[in-house]
Scaffold this active site. Structure first.
Site, short mmCIF file in Angstrom:
data_model
loop_
_atom_site.label_atom_id
_atom_site.label_comp_id
_atom_site.label_asym_id
_atom_site.label_seq_id
_atom_site.Cartn_x
_atom_site.Cartn_y
_atom_site.Cartn_z
N GLU A 101 -2.01 6.82 -15.89
CA GLU A 101 -2.03 7.90 -16.88
C GLU A 101 -3.47 8.33 -17.14
O GLU A 101 -4.15 7.70 -17.96
CB GLU A 101 -1.39 7.42 -18.19
CG GLU A 101 0.04 6.97 -18.04
CD GLU A 101 0.83 7.16 -19.33
OE1 GLU A 101 1.83 7.87 -19.28
OE2 GLU A 101 0.41 6.65 -20.38
N ASN A 137 8.59 7.70 -23.27
CA ASN A 137 7.79 7.05 -24.31
C ASN A 137 7.86 7.93 -25.54
O ASN A 137 7.20 8.96 -25.61
CB ASN A 137 6.34 6.89 -23.82
CG ASN A 137 5.43 6.33 -24.90
OD1 ASN A 137 5.91 5.80 -25.90
ND2 ASN A 137 4.12 6.44 -24.69
N TRP A 138 8.71 7.52 -26.48
CA TRP A 138 8.93 8.36 -27.67
C TRP A 138 7.72 8.33 -28.61
O TRP A 138 7.62 9.15 -29.51
CB TRP A 138 10.17 7.90 -28.43
CG TRP A 138 11.47 8.15 -27.72
CD1 TRP A 138 11.65 8.72 -26.47
CD2 TRP A 138 12.79 7.88 -28.23
NE1 TRP A 138 13.00 8.79 -26.18
CE2 TRP A 138 13.72 8.28 -27.23
CE3 TRP A 138 13.27 7.33 -29.41
CZ2 TRP A 138 15.10 8.15 -27.41
CZ3 TRP A 138 14.66 7.18 -29.58
CH2 TRP A 138 15.55 7.60 -28.60
N LYS A 139 6.85 7.36 -28.45
CA LYS A 139 5.70 7.18 -29.36
C LYS A 139 6.21 7.05 -30.81
O LYS A 139 7.28 6.51 -31.03
CB LYS A 139 4.70 8.31 -29.19
CG LYS A 139 4.33 8.56 -27.73
CD LYS A 139 3.12 9.42 -27.58
CE LYS A 139 2.90 9.73 -26.11
NZ LYS A 139 1.62 10.35 -25.86
N HIS A 198 -1.01 1.20 -23.23
CA HIS A 198 -1.07 2.66 -23.34
C HIS A 198 -2.45 3.07 -23.88
O HIS A 198 -3.01 2.37 -24.74
CB HIS A 198 0.04 3.17 -24.27
CG HIS A 198 0.22 4.64 -24.18
ND1 HIS A 198 -0.62 5.52 -24.85
CD2 HIS A 198 1.08 5.41 -23.48
CE1 HIS A 198 -0.25 6.76 -24.56
NE2 HIS A 198 0.78 6.72 -23.74
N SER A 224 1.36 14.73 -19.31
CA SER A 224 1.89 16.09 -19.31
C SER A 224 2.83 16.37 -18.14
O SER A 224 2.87 17.49 -17.61
CB SER A 224 0.76 17.13 -19.36
OG SER A 224 0.01 16.97 -20.56
N GLY A 279 5.96 11.39 -22.00
CA GLY A 279 5.81 11.39 -23.45
C GLY A 279 6.60 12.54 -24.06
O GLY A 279 7.82 12.46 -24.26
N GLY A 280 5.91 13.63 -24.33
CA GLY A 280 6.50 14.78 -25.05
C GLY A 280 7.86 15.22 -24.51
O GLY A 280 8.81 15.44 -25.28
N GLY A 291 -0.64 14.43 -23.29
CA GLY A 291 -0.39 15.28 -24.44
C GLY A 291 -1.28 16.50 -24.52
O GLY A 291 -1.33 17.18 -25.55
N GLU A 295 -3.32 5.15 -25.99
CA GLU A 295 -3.40 5.29 -27.45
C GLU A 295 -3.59 3.93 -28.11
O GLU A 295 -4.29 3.81 -29.11
CB GLU A 295 -2.14 6.01 -27.97
CG GLU A 295 -2.16 7.49 -27.57
CD GLU A 295 -0.81 8.13 -27.37
OE1 GLU A 295 0.22 7.58 -27.83
OE2 GLU A 295 -0.75 9.19 -26.72
C1 PEP Z 1 2.32 9.23 -22.48
O1 PEP Z 1 1.83 9.16 -23.60
O2 PEP Z 1 2.66 8.18 -21.89
C2 PEP Z 1 2.48 10.54 -21.88
C3 PEP Z 1 2.56 10.62 -20.59
O3 PEP Z 1 2.50 11.60 -22.75
P1 PEP Z 1 2.74 13.16 -22.37
O4 PEP Z 1 3.85 13.20 -21.33
O5 PEP Z 1 3.14 13.79 -23.65
O6 PEP Z 1 1.44 13.66 -21.82
#
Ligand code: PEP
Length: 245
Positions: free
Chosen positions: A162, A5-7, A90, A208, A229-230, A168, A92
């Protein structure tokens, strides 16, 4: 499945560069690989990855079919780019764009009607975990947006657990916390749709997850992969997570 997930990261040129790296590195993955990119990248990245094992997801779609909704992008438009998945729900989107269970229900239906497979995110916030309310929160999210679907349509959904406190933040659910929740989610699916559908449902962990903790998380019986994500923004890290599955 391992899904990125590049956001709202990477301009078009940077996104093409990352997708090109992944194209060269992910040649024979042992699991399904999906990358979720911003809308404007979808057509170019889907074309670039045509014929490779990597599929492409949007990170959202509109809750309306078409018409006077300035700035929105419909599920049909997403599908026309060559993308095959759509991340929905998601945290967010729920928190910053006020997406309710009812709105998400409409988005899920439109995604399915247009041939997109939803990757549907659920999970509790920190205060809910501290009050030990995570199970009721996740159950309400499933019931509010997904459990009206037929078994056939539910079979097209990938779930992503999640915990919002882990997204994050560098805080990861322990493998035990992840397994406990994933097993609970699968039991809810079994209650609603029966054991076969529950066994066939892919339930990803997100929050994370990185190249260091992925193997330990994925080793759990009910953790079928990750939504990343990251760590999905760096090809080597994302590939190491795919290898851990
Ligand atoms: C996400 O936003 O779906 C996610 C899992 O982010 P991160 O891996 O950065 O916690």
């Amino acid at each position: 499945m391992v899904a990125g997930n590049w956001k709202m990261n990477k301009n078009l040129q940077e996104g093409v560069a990352l997708a090109t790296e992944l194209k060269n590195m992910v040649t024979n993955p042992a699991c399904k690989v999906v990358i979720g990119t911003p809308f404007i990248h979808l057509a170019t990245v889907a074309e670039l990855l045509k014929g490779t094992p990597i599929e492409v997801a949007a990170e959202n779609c509109a809750d309306k079919e078409k018409g006077a909704f300035t700035g929105e992008v419909s599920a049909e438009m997403v599908r026309s780019t060559g993308a095959t998945y759509c991340i929905l729900g998601h945290s967010e989107r729920r928190a910053y764009y006020h997406e309710t269970a009812a709105i998400l229900k409409d988005k899920v239906e439109l995604a399915l009607q247009n041939g997109l497979k939803p990757i549907f995110c659920i999970g509790e916030v920190k205060e809910e975990r501290e009050a030990n309310r995570q199970n009721e929160v996740v159950k309400a999210q499933l019931e509010g947006s997904l459990f009206h679907l037929s078994a056939e349509d539910f079979g097209k959904i990938t779930l992503a657990y999640e915990p919002v406190w882990a997204i994050g933040t560098g805080l990861t659910a322990t493998p035990q916390q992840a397994e406990e929740m994933h097993a609970y989610i699968r039991s809810l699916v079994a209650e609603r749709y029966g054991k076969q559908v529950a066994d066939d449902t892919t339930i990803l962990y997100g929050g994370s997850c990185n190249e260091k903790n992925a193997a330990e998380l994925f080793a759990n019986e009910d953790v079928d992969g990750g939504l990343i994500g990251g760590a999905s923004l760096i090809a080597e890290k994302f590939c190491a997570i795919i290898a851990a599955r």
